[in-house]
Scaffold this motif. Structure first.
Motif, PDB file in Angstrom:
ATOM      1  N   GLY A 144      -2.183   9.376   2.172  1.00  0.00           N
ATOM      2  CA  GLY A 144      -1.367   9.118   3.355  1.00  0.00           C
ATOM      3  C   GLY A 144      -0.611  10.386   3.725  1.00  0.00           C
ATOM      4  N   SER A 168       1.011  10.310   0.080  1.00  0.00           N
ATOM      5  CA  SER A 168       0.859   9.174  -0.827  1.00  0.00           C
ATOM      6  C   SER A 168      -0.604   8.896  -1.105  1.00  0.00           C
ATOM      7  CB  SER A 168       1.504   7.935  -0.187  1.00  0.00           C
ATOM      8  OG  SER A 168       1.093   7.782   1.158  1.00  0.00           O
ATOM      9  N   PHE A 174      -4.580  13.604   9.605  1.00  0.00           N
ATOM     10  CA  PHE A 174      -5.150  13.109  10.865  1.00  0.00           C
ATOM     11  C   PHE A 174      -4.392  11.858  11.302  1.00  0.00           C
ATOM     12  CE2 PHE A 174      -8.521  15.153   8.466  1.00  0.00           C
ATOM     13  CZ  PHE A 174      -9.091  16.020   9.391  1.00  0.00           C
ATOM     14  N   ALA A 179      -7.290  -4.459  12.742  1.00  0.00           N
ATOM     15  CA  ALA A 179      -6.208  -4.582  11.773  1.00  0.00           C
ATOM     16  C   ALA A 179      -6.212  -5.925  11.038  1.00  0.00           C
ATOM     17  CB  ALA A 179      -4.861  -4.381  12.465  1.00  0.00           C
ATOM     18  N   VAL A 183       0.855  -1.196   0.000  1.00  0.00           N
ATOM     19  CA  VAL A 183       0.000   0.000   0.000  1.00  0.00           C
ATOM     20  C   VAL A 183       0.888   1.243   0.000  1.00  0.00           C
ATOM     21  CG1 VAL A 183      -2.133  -0.853   1.053  1.00  0.00           C
ATOM     22  CG2 VAL A 183      -0.210  -0.229   2.521  1.00  0.00           C
ATOM     23  N   HIS A 184       0.329   2.393  -0.348  1.00  0.00           N
ATOM     24  CA  HIS A 184       1.053   3.666  -0.348  1.00  0.00           C
ATOM     25  C   HIS A 184       2.312   3.622  -1.220  1.00  0.00           C
ATOM     26  CE1 HIS A 184      -1.379   5.418   2.960  1.00  0.00           C
ATOM     27  NE2 HIS A 184      -1.480   4.163   3.339  1.00  0.00           N
TER      28      HIS A 184
HETATM   29  C1  HEM Z   1      -5.415  -1.064  10.178  1.00  0.00           C
HETATM   30  C2  HEM Z   1      -4.389  -1.702   9.806  1.00  0.00           C
HETATM   31  C3  HEM Z   1      -3.297  -1.162   8.937  1.00  0.00           C
HETATM   32  C4  HEM Z   1      -2.325  -1.921   8.428  1.00  0.00           C
HETATM   33  C5  HEM Z   1      -2.149  -3.437   8.631  1.00  0.00           C
HETATM   34  C6  HEM Z   1      -1.465  -1.071   7.650  1.00  0.00           C
HETATM   35  C7  HEM Z   1      -0.366  -1.511   6.938  1.00  0.00           C
HETATM   36  C8  HEM Z   1       0.476  -0.717   6.203  1.00  0.00           C
HETATM   37  C9  HEM Z   1       1.588  -1.173   5.416  1.00  0.00           C
HETATM   38  C10 HEM Z   1       2.027  -2.633   5.271  1.00  0.00           C
HETATM   39  C11 HEM Z   1       2.189  -0.103   4.855  1.00  0.00           C
HETATM   40  C12 HEM Z   1       3.383  -0.102   3.898  1.00  0.00           C
HETATM   41  C13 HEM Z   1       4.664   0.089   4.641  1.00  0.00           C
HETATM   42  C14 HEM Z   1       5.862   0.001   3.703  1.00  0.00           C
HETATM   43  O1  HEM Z   1       5.862  -0.798   2.769  1.00  0.00           O
HETATM   44  O2  HEM Z   1       6.823   0.774   3.909  1.00  0.00           O
HETATM   45  C15 HEM Z   1       1.454   1.056   5.300  1.00  0.00           C
HETATM   46  C16 HEM Z   1       1.776   2.324   4.952  1.00  0.00           C
HETATM   47  C17 HEM Z   1       1.100   3.442   5.427  1.00  0.00           C
HETATM   48  N1  HEM Z   1      -0.015   3.447   6.251  1.00  0.00           N
HETATM   49 FE1  HEM Z   1      -0.988   1.850   6.959  1.00  0.00          FE
HETATM   50  N2  HEM Z   1      -1.923   0.215   7.710  1.00  0.00           N
HETATM   51  C18 HEM Z   1      -3.038   0.218   8.497  1.00  0.00           C
HETATM   52  C19 HEM Z   1      -3.798   1.324   8.829  1.00  0.00           C
HETATM   53  C20 HEM Z   1      -3.420   2.635   8.599  1.00  0.00           C
HETATM   54  C21 HEM Z   1      -4.075   3.798   9.177  1.00  0.00           C
HETATM   55  C22 HEM Z   1      -5.271   3.794  10.130  1.00  0.00           C
HETATM   56  C23 HEM Z   1      -3.405   4.868   8.717  1.00  0.00           C
HETATM   57  C24 HEM Z   1      -3.644   6.313   9.046  1.00  0.00           C
HETATM   58  C25 HEM Z   1      -3.407   6.721  10.286  1.00  0.00           C
HETATM   59  C26 HEM Z   1      -2.325   4.410   7.869  1.00  0.00           C
HETATM   60  C27 HEM Z   1      -1.415   5.208   7.225  1.00  0.00           C
HETATM   61  C28 HEM Z   1      -0.360   4.764   6.471  1.00  0.00           C
HETATM   62  C29 HEM Z   1       0.570   5.636   5.766  1.00  0.00           C
HETATM   63  C30 HEM Z   1       0.559   7.157   5.745  1.00  0.00           C
HETATM   64  C31 HEM Z   1       1.483   4.805   5.106  1.00  0.00           C
HETATM   65  C32 HEM Z   1       2.634   5.258   4.207  1.00  0.00           C
HETATM   66  C33 HEM Z   1       3.852   5.544   5.065  1.00  0.00           C
HETATM   67  C34 HEM Z   1       4.944   6.204   4.247  1.00  0.00           C
HETATM   68  O3  HEM Z   1       4.692   7.263   3.653  1.00  0.00           O
HETATM   69  O4  HEM Z   1       6.066   5.683   4.204  1.00  0.00           O
HETATM   70  N3  HEM Z   1      -2.380   3.043   7.816  1.00  0.00           N
HETATM   71  N4  HEM Z   1       0.423   0.663   6.117  1.00  0.00           N
END
Ligand code: HEM
Length: 276
Positions: free
Chosen positions: A132, A115, A220, A159, A75-76
């Motif tokens: 993101g 993102s 947020f 999650a 993701v992202h």
């Molecule tokens: C609920 C379960 C969630 C799971 C299992 C999850 C999982 C993930 C994973 C696997 C990545 C990729 C990390 C990488 O490859 O570097 C990611 C990125 C990200 N997630 Fe989540 N996520 C969840 C919820 C959320 C929520 C609630 C938010 C907001 C607060 C969020 C915001 C982000 C952002 C902003 C990124 C990108 C980070 C970056 O710019 O490097 N995620 N997430």
């Protein structure tokens, strides 16, 4: 320093410079730095024999090769980031003992990444999707990472459902369509079974969803965080970012046209705003 000693050092330096230029005295090594003189012939069991797995030079070279492309994030994957600083205006000591939230006026370096969620690395910035908003604070007490989104609620409450949500929103498995878009069967199937998604769907489908610019969207923390102050007392807190330029979005019609003309629209805007 004695003249003789200085001459010897100068000579050594000259030799070193020459050898880095012409490769003299430089050994071929494995990634671990072990000197080797051949990485072109694998070990065989005899002249016509099979290749041997005990050839760690072969295994290292092939393993390195197999892994040399960094796989895309699940993701992202599509995002743009910038360096900047965070400056505290008002000490937050009532809530936290973290130094960077106690010293008003001190500038803390940050790295911020914006993102989309569903699209692959090269997909359009204008997708109908959540944005993101991740921030890394380089504080004296260590790095503090905060991930956020530009919408204050989330699709799920547990999650363990995240892999299912993402598999549903990603392109359909049999024809790998559509790219960076939630309007397709597997996603609606998931949403129809997940009443807790409805609030977030309303945000994602609204005219507020697609930002005009990364400089014109809110952030947020979504989760409720628990901060602890010097006295050991804890408080629940939320993190919200408010853009000085106000919140502005593009309509769906504008988003589709911009996507065609400049899929890097948000990245370009961020780049050019900083350059200017
Ligand atoms: C609920 C379960 C969630 C799971 C299992 C999850 C999982 C993930 C994973 C696997 C990545 C990729 C990390 C990488 O490859 O570097 C990611 C990125 C990200 N997630 Fe989540 N996520 C969840 C919820 C959320 C929520 C609630 C938010 C907001 C607060 C969020 C915001 C982000 C952002 C902003 C990124 C990108 C980070 C970056 O710019 O490097 N995620 N997430």
């Amino acid at each position: 320093m004695a003249t003789k000693e200085k001459k010897t050092i100068d000579k050594k330096l000259r030799n070193l410079q020459q050898s880095t230029q012409n490769g003299q005295d430089q050994m071929l090594t494995t990634n671990q730095g072990l000197k080797i003189n051949d990485n072109q012939n694998s070990l065989k069991s005899g002249e016509r024999g099979a290749t041997l797995l005990e050839d760690f030079i072969l295994r290292e070279k092939i393993t390195h090769f197999d892994h040399e492309r960094i796989p895309e994030r699940i993701v992202h994957a599509r995002g743009s980031a910038a360096h900047g600083h965070f400056e505290l205006y008002e000490p937050m000591s009532k809530y936290t003992k973290a130094k960077f939230l106690n010293q008003a006026g001190v500038k803390v370096p940050v790295f911020v990444r914006f993102s989309t969620v569903a699209g692959s690395r090269g997909s359009t910035d204008l997708a109908r999707d959540v944005r993101g908003f991740s921030v890394k604070f380089y504080t004296d007490e260590g790095n503090y990472d905060l991930v956020g989104n530009n919408m204050p609620v989330f699709f799920i409450q547990d999650a363990i459902k995240f892999p299912d949500l993402i598999h549903a929103v990603k392109p359909e498995p049999h024809h790998e369509m559509p790219q960076a878009a939630s309007a397709h069967d597997t996603f609606w199937d998931f949403i129809s079974l997940m009443p807790e998604s409805m609030h977030m769907i309303m945000w994602a489908m609204s005219d507020r969803a697609i930002p005009r610019s990364y400089r014109m969207m809110e952030g947020f923390g979504v989760h409720t965080f628990r901060l602890i102050n010097e006295a050991g007392r804890s408080h629940f807190v939320k993190f919200h970012w408010k853009p000085l330029l106000g919140v502005h979005a593009v309509s769906w019609d504008e988003a589709q046209k911009i996507s065609g003309k400049d899929p890097d629209f948000h990245r370009r805007d961020l780049w050019e705003a900083i350059e200017n």
